[in-house]
Motif scaffolding. Structure first.
Motif, PDB file in Angstrom:
ATOM      1  N   ASN A  85      -8.541 -16.150  10.611  1.00 19.30           N
ATOM      2  CA  ASN A  85      -7.831 -15.742   9.388  1.00 19.30           C
ATOM      3  C   ASN A  85      -7.381 -14.293   9.414  1.00 19.30           C
ATOM      4  O   ASN A  85      -7.973 -13.462  10.092  1.00 19.30           O
ATOM      5  CB  ASN A  85      -8.751 -15.897   8.164  1.00 19.30           C
ATOM      6  CG  ASN A  85      -9.234 -17.319   7.963  1.00 19.30           C
ATOM      7  OD1 ASN A  85     -10.336 -17.671   8.361  1.00 19.30           O
ATOM      8  ND2 ASN A  85      -8.413 -18.140   7.347  1.00 19.30           N
ATOM      9  N   TYR A  88      -7.431  -8.840   5.316  1.00 21.02           N
ATOM     10  CA  TYR A  88      -7.890  -7.499   5.661  1.00 21.02           C
ATOM     11  C   TYR A  88      -8.906  -6.924   4.683  1.00 21.02           C
ATOM     12  O   TYR A  88      -9.662  -6.033   5.031  1.00 21.02           O
ATOM     13  CB  TYR A  88      -6.681  -6.561   5.832  1.00 21.02           C
ATOM     14  CG  TYR A  88      -6.001  -6.673   7.183  1.00 21.02           C
ATOM     15  CD1 TYR A  88      -6.268  -7.747   8.036  1.00 21.02           C
ATOM     16  CD2 TYR A  88      -5.110  -5.697   7.614  1.00 21.02           C
ATOM     17  CE1 TYR A  88      -5.655  -7.845   9.277  1.00 21.02           C
ATOM     18  CE2 TYR A  88      -4.488  -5.786   8.859  1.00 21.02           C
ATOM     19  CZ  TYR A  88      -4.760  -6.858   9.695  1.00 21.02           C
ATOM     20  OH  TYR A  88      -4.160  -6.946  10.919  1.00 21.02           O
ATOM     21  N   GLU A  89      -8.936  -7.448   3.459  1.00 20.55           N
ATOM     22  CA  GLU A  89      -9.956  -6.996   2.516  1.00 20.55           C
ATOM     23  C   GLU A  89     -11.349  -7.281   3.083  1.00 20.55           C
ATOM     24  O   GLU A  89     -12.320  -6.618   2.733  1.00 20.55           O
ATOM     25  CB  GLU A  89      -9.801  -7.722   1.168  1.00 20.55           C
ATOM     26  CG  GLU A  89      -8.612  -7.278   0.328  1.00 20.55           C
ATOM     27  CD  GLU A  89      -7.303  -7.986   0.675  1.00 20.55           C
ATOM     28  OE1 GLU A  89      -7.179  -8.523   1.809  1.00 20.55           O
ATOM     29  OE2 GLU A  89      -6.409  -7.989  -0.181  1.00 20.55           O
ATOM     30  N   TRP A 147       1.508 -16.802  15.738  1.00 26.49           N
ATOM     31  CA  TRP A 147       0.683 -18.009  15.784  1.00 26.49           C
ATOM     32  C   TRP A 147       0.967 -18.818  14.523  1.00 26.49           C
ATOM     33  O   TRP A 147       1.526 -18.286  13.554  1.00 26.49           O
ATOM     34  CB  TRP A 147      -0.816 -17.686  15.919  1.00 26.49           C
ATOM     35  CG  TRP A 147      -1.391 -16.758  14.894  1.00 26.49           C
ATOM     36  CD1 TRP A 147      -1.587 -15.410  15.029  1.00 26.49           C
ATOM     37  CD2 TRP A 147      -1.851 -17.084  13.559  1.00 26.49           C
ATOM     38  NE1 TRP A 147      -2.132 -14.891  13.874  1.00 26.49           N
ATOM     39  CE2 TRP A 147      -2.293 -15.887  12.958  1.00 26.49           C
ATOM     40  CE3 TRP A 147      -1.919 -18.275  12.826  1.00 26.49           C
ATOM     41  CZ2 TRP A 147      -2.804 -15.833  11.648  1.00 26.49           C
ATOM     42  CZ3 TRP A 147      -2.425 -18.227  11.519  1.00 26.49           C
ATOM     43  CH2 TRP A 147      -2.861 -17.021  10.957  1.00 26.49           C
ATOM     44  N   TYR A 197      -3.672  -5.130  -2.121  1.00 27.88           N
ATOM     45  CA  TYR A 197      -2.587  -5.793  -1.392  1.00 27.88           C
ATOM     46  C   TYR A 197      -1.543  -6.225  -2.411  1.00 27.88           C
ATOM     47  O   TYR A 197      -1.867  -6.809  -3.445  1.00 27.88           O
ATOM     48  CB  TYR A 197      -3.181  -7.019  -0.714  1.00 27.88           C
ATOM     49  CG  TYR A 197      -2.366  -7.676   0.390  1.00 27.88           C
ATOM     50  CD1 TYR A 197      -2.712  -7.473   1.724  1.00 27.88           C
ATOM     51  CD2 TYR A 197      -1.304  -8.551   0.108  1.00 27.88           C
ATOM     52  CE1 TYR A 197      -2.012  -8.108   2.750  1.00 27.88           C
ATOM     53  CE2 TYR A 197      -0.605  -9.185   1.128  1.00 27.88           C
ATOM     54  CZ  TYR A 197      -0.964  -8.962   2.447  1.00 27.88           C
ATOM     55  OH  TYR A 197      -0.278  -9.595   3.448  1.00 27.88           O
ATOM     56  N   ASN A 226      -9.738 -18.078   2.885  1.00 28.75           N
ATOM     57  CA  ASN A 226      -8.325 -18.447   2.785  1.00 28.75           C
ATOM     58  C   ASN A 226      -7.684 -17.952   1.489  1.00 28.75           C
ATOM     59  O   ASN A 226      -6.534 -18.284   1.209  1.00 28.75           O
ATOM     60  CB  ASN A 226      -8.149 -19.962   2.923  1.00 28.75           C
ATOM     61  CG  ASN A 226      -8.530 -20.447   4.310  1.00 28.75           C
ATOM     62  OD1 ASN A 226      -9.690 -20.800   4.532  1.00 28.75           O
ATOM     63  ND2 ASN A 226      -7.608 -20.413   5.242  1.00 28.75           N
ATOM     64  N   PHE A 240       2.218 -13.130   5.880  1.00 26.49           N
ATOM     65  CA  PHE A 240       1.761 -12.007   5.057  1.00 26.49           C
ATOM     66  C   PHE A 240       2.349 -12.008   3.660  1.00 26.49           C
ATOM     67  O   PHE A 240       1.817 -11.357   2.753  1.00 26.49           O
ATOM     68  CB  PHE A 240       1.984 -10.657   5.768  1.00 26.49           C
ATOM     69  CG  PHE A 240       3.423 -10.223   5.976  1.00 26.49           C
ATOM     70  CD1 PHE A 240       4.119  -9.566   4.968  1.00 26.49           C
ATOM     71  CD2 PHE A 240       4.059 -10.455   7.190  1.00 26.49           C
ATOM     72  CE1 PHE A 240       5.427  -9.143   5.173  1.00 26.49           C
ATOM     73  CE2 PHE A 240       5.366 -10.023   7.406  1.00 26.49           C
ATOM     74  CZ  PHE A 240       6.058  -9.377   6.390  1.00 26.49           C
ATOM     75  N   ILE A 243       0.225 -14.040  -0.301  1.00 29.34           N
ATOM     76  CA  ILE A 243      -0.887 -13.179  -0.723  1.00 29.34           C
ATOM     77  C   ILE A 243      -2.065 -13.988  -1.267  1.00 29.34           C
ATOM     78  O   ILE A 243      -1.888 -14.934  -2.031  1.00 29.34           O
ATOM     79  CB  ILE A 243      -0.365 -12.133  -1.735  1.00 29.34           C
ATOM     80  CG1 ILE A 243      -1.475 -11.202  -2.217  1.00 29.34           C
ATOM     81  CG2 ILE A 243       0.311 -12.807  -2.932  1.00 29.34           C
ATOM     82  CD1 ILE A 243      -0.958 -10.060  -3.108  1.00 29.34           C
ATOM     83  N   LYS A 244      -3.244 -13.571  -0.841  1.00 26.04           N
ATOM     84  CA  LYS A 244      -4.485 -14.255  -1.214  1.00 26.04           C
ATOM     85  C   LYS A 244      -5.151 -13.615  -2.430  1.00 26.04           C
ATOM     86  O   LYS A 244      -4.957 -12.431  -2.698  1.00 26.04           O
ATOM     87  CB  LYS A 244      -5.475 -14.174  -0.045  1.00 26.04           C
ATOM     88  CG  LYS A 244      -5.007 -14.881   1.208  1.00 26.04           C
ATOM     89  CD  LYS A 244      -5.984 -14.670   2.353  1.00 26.04           C
ATOM     90  CE  LYS A 244      -5.608 -15.570   3.513  1.00 26.04           C
ATOM     91  NZ  LYS A 244      -6.544 -15.424   4.639  1.00 26.04           N
TER      92      LYS A 244
END
Ligand SMILES: Nc1nc2c(c(=O)[nH]1)N[C@H]1C(S)=C(S)[C@@H](COP(=O)(O)O)O[C@H]1N2
Ligand SMILES: [Mo]
Length: 322
Positions: A85, A88-89, A147, A197, A226, A240, A243-244
């Motif tokens: 995954n 970055y947090e 990927w 983010y 995820n 990107f 956003i999660k």
């Protein structure tokens, strides 16, 4: 932007809870969503603890309509989807999000809808989940790092949410903001990005029927790594943009900036549409590695969704407006 620092949550306030016992379709073992805090400080409302996960798990137990939108390509395994995954947090390593998943505090959760809408406000996630019919959508996900995966998401169209809140005549863009919790999220204690983010879409992209807010995958509530409990999924754009762990949706008139654009405008544009003909400054985007498959496959224009979305960009120079 400054990121509000939550007071540290003491161990005694953390209630571990095994969230998912019975699953309708894709039953597997060993998936626990880890600890969930009873209350995150700073919330403006006080819903019942675990309210959204209970509402969601009831919804997931009923049969949801499912649509395959990845040209019949095989699903990437649950294992790969949840152990490789970018989040970055939780760290920059591909396995970090899974390793530190339990650090993401998702109960309670609220979404605030602000800006150019008729009805703005903060809505508890359980109320958002109750409002819209959930569906399964199988989409390709293509990361800018070349990927890709095929993921069976569960969610609802973002357009439904925006329509519910009523767009004003000044609604031109939609900005999304992710969780900010540096006490728990180790990645946010380093300035990799200007936290939180932030991502954004043009209003027609946001209203497009393919654009969804996802609350689960593989028949289960969204695994923390995820982007639990709710994230954006825009299948024709580089990953990107999706956003999660979204906490805020703001409709605005002026074109906003995004985290990756701010950090590196040479490499990351506002649109970030998947395009095999526009290379990243440091690598080719013509091919991609499908996780779980040997070799490389050709990257498709708009990630294979050109029929659905190419018309949105008829006036753009795709070489320049990347
Ligand atoms: N909040 C947040 N959202 C994020 C990211 C992130 O670091 N933080 N990474 C993005 C990137 S680069 C990709 S490829 C996808 C990955 O989604 P997945 O891990 O569910 O496959 O999430 C996107 N959303
Ligand atoms: Mo990505």
């Amino acid at each position: 932007m400054t990121c509000y620092r939550y007071p540290a949550i003491s161990e005694s306030e953390i209630t571990p809870k095994a969230l998912f016992d019975q699953r309708r379709k894709f039953l597997r073992q060993g998936i626990g969503l880890g600890a969930a805090a009873a209350f995150a400080p700073g919330m403006l409302f006080s819903p019942t603890a675990h309210a959204w996960s209970e509402v969601l798990s009831r919804r997931l137990d009923s049969d949801l309509p499912s649509e395959g939108m990845a040209g019949g390509e095989s699903l990437t395994s649950f294992e790969d989807i949840t152990t490789y995954n970018n989040f970055y947090e939780l760290g920059t390593g591909k396995r970090d999000p899974e390793i530190y998943a339990h650090k993401l505090v998702t109960e309670p959760w609220a979404l605030s809808i602000e800006g150019e809408v008729e009805k703005s406000g903060t809505v508890a996630l359980e109320d958002v989940i109750k409002r819209y019919p959930l569906e399964e959508r199988i989409y390709r996900l293509r990361c800018v790092e070349a990927w890709s995966m095929v993921i069976p998401w569960i969610g609802f169209p973002l357009a439904e949410l925006l329509k519910h809140h009523g767009l004003t005549s000044r609604s031109k863009y939609v900005v999304f903001e992710a969780i900010c919790d540096p006490n728990n999220l180790r990645g946010q204690r380093r300035s990799i990005l200007d936290w939180p983010y932030q991502e954004a879409l043009r209003i027609d992209e946001a209203m497009h029927p393919l654009t969804m807010m996802a609350v689960g995958l593989y028949g289960e509530a969204m695994p923390n790594q995820n982007g639990a409990p709710i994230r954006l999924v825009v299948p024709w754009k580089y990953g990107f943009k999706s956003i999660k762990s979204v906490v805020k949706i703001k409709v605005v008139e002026e074109k906003p900036t995004t985290s990756w654009q701010e950090t590196n405008p040479e490499e990351y544009g506002f649109y970030a549409n998947v395009n095999p003909e526009v290379d990243h400054p440091r690598w080719s985007q013509a091919r991609e590695r499908r996780i779980g498959e040997p070799g490389r496959r050709k990257t498709l224009m708009f990630n294979g969704y050109a029929t659905e979305v190419a018309h949105l960009y008829a006036d753009l120079d795709l070489q320049r407006d990347y």
